[in-house]
Design a protein around this motif. Sequence first.
Motif, PDB file in Angstrom:
ATOM      1  N   ALA A  47      18.052   3.468   8.516  1.00  0.00           N
ATOM      2  CA  ALA A  47      17.110   2.045   8.014  1.00  0.00           C
ATOM      3  C   ALA A  47      15.643   2.641   7.210  1.00  0.00           C
ATOM      4  N   GLN A  48      15.091   3.458   7.733  1.00  0.00           N
ATOM      5  CA  GLN A  48      14.133   3.832   6.945  1.00  0.00           C
ATOM      6  C   GLN A  48      14.221   4.047   5.399  1.00  0.00           C
ATOM      7  N   LEU A  49      15.231   5.034   5.273  1.00  0.00           N
ATOM      8  CA  LEU A  49      15.845   5.296   3.918  1.00  0.00           C
ATOM      9  C   LEU A  49      16.314   4.022   3.143  1.00  0.00           C
ATOM     10  N   LEU A  50      16.902   3.256   3.939  1.00  0.00           N
ATOM     11  CA  LEU A  50      17.605   1.892   3.206  1.00  0.00           C
ATOM     12  C   LEU A  50      16.029   1.060   2.674  1.00  0.00           C
ATOM     13  N   LEU A  51      15.155   0.934   3.580  1.00  0.00           N
ATOM     14  CA  LEU A  51      13.959   0.300   3.249  1.00  0.00           C
ATOM     15  C   LEU A  51      13.281   1.085   1.873  1.00  0.00           C
ATOM     16  N   ALA A  52      13.194   2.395   1.775  1.00  0.00           N
ATOM     17  CA  ALA A  52      12.377   3.120   0.859  1.00  0.00           C
ATOM     18  C   ALA A  52      13.268   2.906  -0.447  1.00  0.00           C
ATOM     19  N   THR A  53      14.652   2.826  -0.345  1.00  0.00           N
ATOM     20  CA  THR A  53      15.473   2.342  -1.529  1.00  0.00           C
ATOM     21  C   THR A  53      15.105   1.209  -2.053  1.00  0.00           C
ATOM     22  N   ALA A  54      15.079   0.240  -1.065  1.00  0.00           N
ATOM     23  CA  ALA A  54      14.691  -1.319  -1.577  1.00  0.00           C
ATOM     24  C   ALA A  54      13.257  -1.277  -2.132  1.00  0.00           C
ATOM     25  N   GLN A  55      12.351  -0.468  -1.739  1.00  0.00           N
ATOM     26  CA  GLN A  55      10.999  -0.301  -2.146  1.00  0.00           C
ATOM     27  C   GLN A  55      11.188   0.077  -3.745  1.00  0.00           C
ATOM     28  N   LEU A  56      11.708   1.129  -3.914  1.00  0.00           N
ATOM     29  CA  LEU A  56      12.020   1.865  -5.194  1.00  0.00           C
ATOM     30  C   LEU A  56      12.638   0.995  -6.153  1.00  0.00           C
ATOM     31  N   ALA A  57      13.788  -0.004  -5.543  1.00  0.00           N
ATOM     32  CA  ALA A  57      14.708  -0.943  -6.489  1.00  0.00           C
ATOM     33  C   ALA A  57      13.794  -1.950  -6.944  1.00  0.00           C
ATOM     34  N   LEU A  58      12.776  -2.271  -6.303  1.00  0.00           N
ATOM     35  CA  LEU A  58      11.682  -3.360  -6.748  1.00  0.00           C
ATOM     36  C   LEU A  58      10.795  -2.728  -7.755  1.00  0.00           C
ATOM     37  N   VAL A  59      10.185  -1.565  -7.522  1.00  0.00           N
ATOM     38  CA  VAL A  59       9.275  -0.974  -8.437  1.00  0.00           C
ATOM     39  C   VAL A  59       9.729  -0.366  -9.626  1.00  0.00           C
ATOM     40  N   THR A  60      10.900   0.072  -9.465  1.00  0.00           N
ATOM     41  CA  THR A  60      11.417   0.911 -10.696  1.00  0.00           C
ATOM     42  C   THR A  60      11.601  -0.035 -11.974  1.00  0.00           C
ATOM     43  N   PRO A  61      12.189  -1.239 -11.916  1.00  0.00           N
ATOM     44  CA  PRO A  61      12.197  -1.815 -13.146  1.00  0.00           C
ATOM     45  C   PRO A  61      10.922  -2.276 -13.700  1.00  0.00           C
ATOM     46  N   LEU A  62      10.048  -2.290 -13.028  1.00  0.00           N
ATOM     47  CA  LEU A  62       8.655  -2.824 -13.416  1.00  0.00           C
ATOM     48  C   LEU A  62       7.930  -1.670 -14.274  1.00  0.00           C
TER      49      LEU A  62
END
Length: 311
Positions: free
Chosen positions: A206-221
């Motif tokens: 779950a922790q890695l899933l949330l970290a992946t989601a965080q980077l999915a939001l930040v990376t395109p910016l």
Amino acid sequence: MSTVANPRTAASPTTAAGRRAALDWRVRFGVLSLIWGFSFLLIKVGTQGYAPFQVTFGRLLFGTAVLAAAMVLKRERLPRGARTWGHLAVAAFLLNALPFSLFAYSELTIPSTLAGICNATSPLWGMALSLIALSEDRPTRRRVAGLGIGFLGVLTVLGVWQGFHGLDTTGTAMALLASLSYPIGWIYVRRTLAGTGHSHLSMTGAQLLLATAQLALVTPLFTTLPSHFPLVPLLAIVALGALGMGLAMLIQYGIVAEVGPTTAQMVTYFIPVIATAAGVAILGESLTWSTPVGAVIVLAGAALTQAKPRR
């Protein structure tokens, strides 16, 4: 490399006492040391073809995929409860998204060998912070001496007598800040997520899933989609995630369950040695006398900070 939760608090030898793995734990310990030691080389190769945020996102994505597959095979479920997921989101940022991104950015300007040695300062930061934040961790002469010795080792690695000549201070500061982020995350986990009743595989997934989601939001910016996909850097990112995150965490939890967290944590002291050897031998990175000497001093200090008080 400290990647998810501190083994001392996130895992315990419970169910594996009677289930010995096919491979001896010493063999798996060596494999784990190699995987995490080579992670800094893989980061360096990955950033040669992709932006640092893209390297971190790929690392988390492939690591999460491996743990998700393990959860399916073991029929594990993700943890429940908004409170737990909220704490896991903070842990994901402190233990994964932030330090992984900082290491990736730091290796744009510093050698992978230096990044690996900076990672070894994490126990020093942890000892200093635990004296403040955790009332059960009492200072001893040995641990305080270890903190001082480790600090001298850092100064030796940085070549302070040369006035930091030839050293990229921004990249080095990012690597040291990444190492500081780990113990902050560990302390947060101990205070908020200890004793939740969920399995360690479930919590880590779950922790890695949330970290992946965080980077999915930040990376395109901050990045744009690559016009082409260089193969070697892409393979490095896949290996960094699938092996350095997913497989490594499964190996680590198995070792902790079999021989205990104290022995498993010794992997920290092998990582900078392997990272330095890999950077010099494969990437041709330069090495001055102060780097290995300072690394030995850092590791000696870190070992002292982890010493348990005599009863």
